[in-house]
Design a protein around this motif. Sequence first.
Motif, mmCIF file in Angstrom:
data_model
loop_
_atom_site.group_PDB
_atom_site.id
_atom_site.type_symbol
_atom_site.label_atom_id
_atom_site.label_comp_id
_atom_site.label_asym_id
_atom_site.label_seq_id
_atom_site.Cartn_x
_atom_site.Cartn_y
_atom_site.Cartn_z
ATOM 1 N N ASP A 1 51.125 30.259 144.490
ATOM 2 C CA ASP A 1 50.528 31.492 143.962
ATOM 3 C C ASP A 1 49.474 31.163 142.915
ATOM 4 O OD1 ASP A 1 50.192 34.287 143.582
ATOM 5 O OD2 ASP A 1 51.535 34.213 141.850
ATOM 6 N N GLN B 1 48.057 40.863 152.504
ATOM 7 C CA GLN B 1 48.600 41.610 151.362
ATOM 8 C C GLN B 1 48.737 40.781 150.090
ATOM 9 O OE1 GLN B 1 49.030 44.832 151.932
ATOM 10 N NE2 GLN B 1 48.523 44.513 154.080
ATOM 11 N N GLN B 2 48.602 39.468 150.209
ATOM 12 C CA GLN B 2 48.819 38.523 149.110
ATOM 13 C C GLN B 2 50.239 38.607 148.568
ATOM 14 O OE1 GLN B 2 45.502 39.275 146.432
ATOM 15 N NE2 GLN B 2 44.309 37.733 147.511
ATOM 16 N N THR B 3 51.173 38.865 149.474
ATOM 17 C CA THR B 3 52.594 38.907 149.129
ATOM 18 C C THR B 3 53.409 38.290 150.261
ATOM 19 O OG1 THR B 3 52.921 41.090 150.126
ATOM 20 C CG2 THR B 3 52.391 41.038 147.765
ATOM 21 N N VAL C 1 54.575 30.921 148.052
ATOM 22 C CA VAL C 1 54.973 31.485 146.761
ATOM 23 C C VAL C 1 54.744 30.463 145.653
ATOM 24 C CG1 VAL C 1 56.904 32.446 145.437
ATOM 25 C CG2 VAL C 1 56.628 33.043 147.857
ATOM 26 N N THR D 1 59.675 41.451 147.093
ATOM 27 C CA THR D 1 58.322 41.071 147.455
ATOM 28 C C THR D 1 57.832 40.079 146.414
ATOM 29 O OG1 THR D 1 57.927 43.225 148.455
ATOM 30 C CG2 THR D 1 55.998 41.909 147.925
ATOM 31 N N LEU D 2 57.379 38.925 146.864
ATOM 32 C CA LEU D 2 56.923 37.869 145.975
ATOM 33 C C LEU D 2 55.416 37.712 146.087
ATOM 34 C CD1 LEU D 2 59.695 35.319 146.993
ATOM 35 C CD2 LEU D 2 59.689 36.771 144.968
ATOM 36 N N SER D 3 54.770 37.362 144.986
ATOM 37 C CA SER D 3 53.320 37.174 144.988
ATOM 38 C C SER D 3 52.941 35.885 145.705
ATOM 39 C CB SER D 3 52.785 37.119 143.560
ATOM 40 O OG SER D 3 52.901 38.368 142.949
ATOM 41 N N SER D 4 51.870 35.970 146.469
ATOM 42 C CA SER D 4 51.329 34.772 147.131
ATOM 43 C C SER D 4 49.810 34.893 147.179
ATOM 44 C CB SER D 4 51.916 34.600 148.528
ATOM 45 O OG SER D 4 51.555 35.681 149.348
ATOM 46 N N ARG D 5 49.214 35.045 146.002
ATOM 47 C CA ARG D 5 47.756 35.132 145.896
ATOM 48 C C ARG D 5 47.223 33.713 146.017
ATOM 49 N NH1 ARG D 5 48.723 37.648 140.285
ATOM 50 N NH2 ARG D 5 50.079 35.873 140.529
#
Length: 135
Positions: A27, A52-54, A24, A65-69
Motif C-alpha cells: 500500500d 478500487q484501490q482496495t 496490502v 476492506t483493506l487499502s491497496s493504493r
Amino acid sequence: DKVGEGASSQRDDDESCLEAGALVLSDGGLCCIDEFDKMGNEKQVLLEAMEQQTVSVAKAGIVCTLSSRVSILAAANPAGGHYDRGKTVAENIKMPVGLLSRFDLVAMCGVSHVDFLLMDVPNDEADRMISEHIM
C-alpha cells in the motif's frame, strides 16, 4: 488459506486474524509480480485492487476492506514460450481483457488498445551480440 496477493485468514487457538498479502503490504508503493501468467484465481484480487484501490476480505467470519493504493508491475510469459502474433496479448498471456485494460503500460507485441508497444523481434545475431556485450 494461503496469503497470495490479497489477504488470508489465520486461525490461532480460538481466534481468527488476517494476514496481509502482497497488495496490502505494498500500500502506497510498488508491488512486483513475476510469473503473472501462472497465477490462477488470484488475478481477480488484482482487478479490485486496480479499480478500487482496495482488497475486500470475507473469510473465517472476518469481513473488512483493506487499502491497496499500489502500482503494479507484472511480468508474464506467453503461453508456449513464444508470442503468437495471431492472438491478442490477453490470449497470449491468458489474462482477462478487463484486467489487461487496467495496466497503463504493456510492453509486448500486438493489440490496438495498448498505449505503448515494444517489439522484440527474434534475431539470433543481434541477440548474440547483446549477450556477449553484457557478459
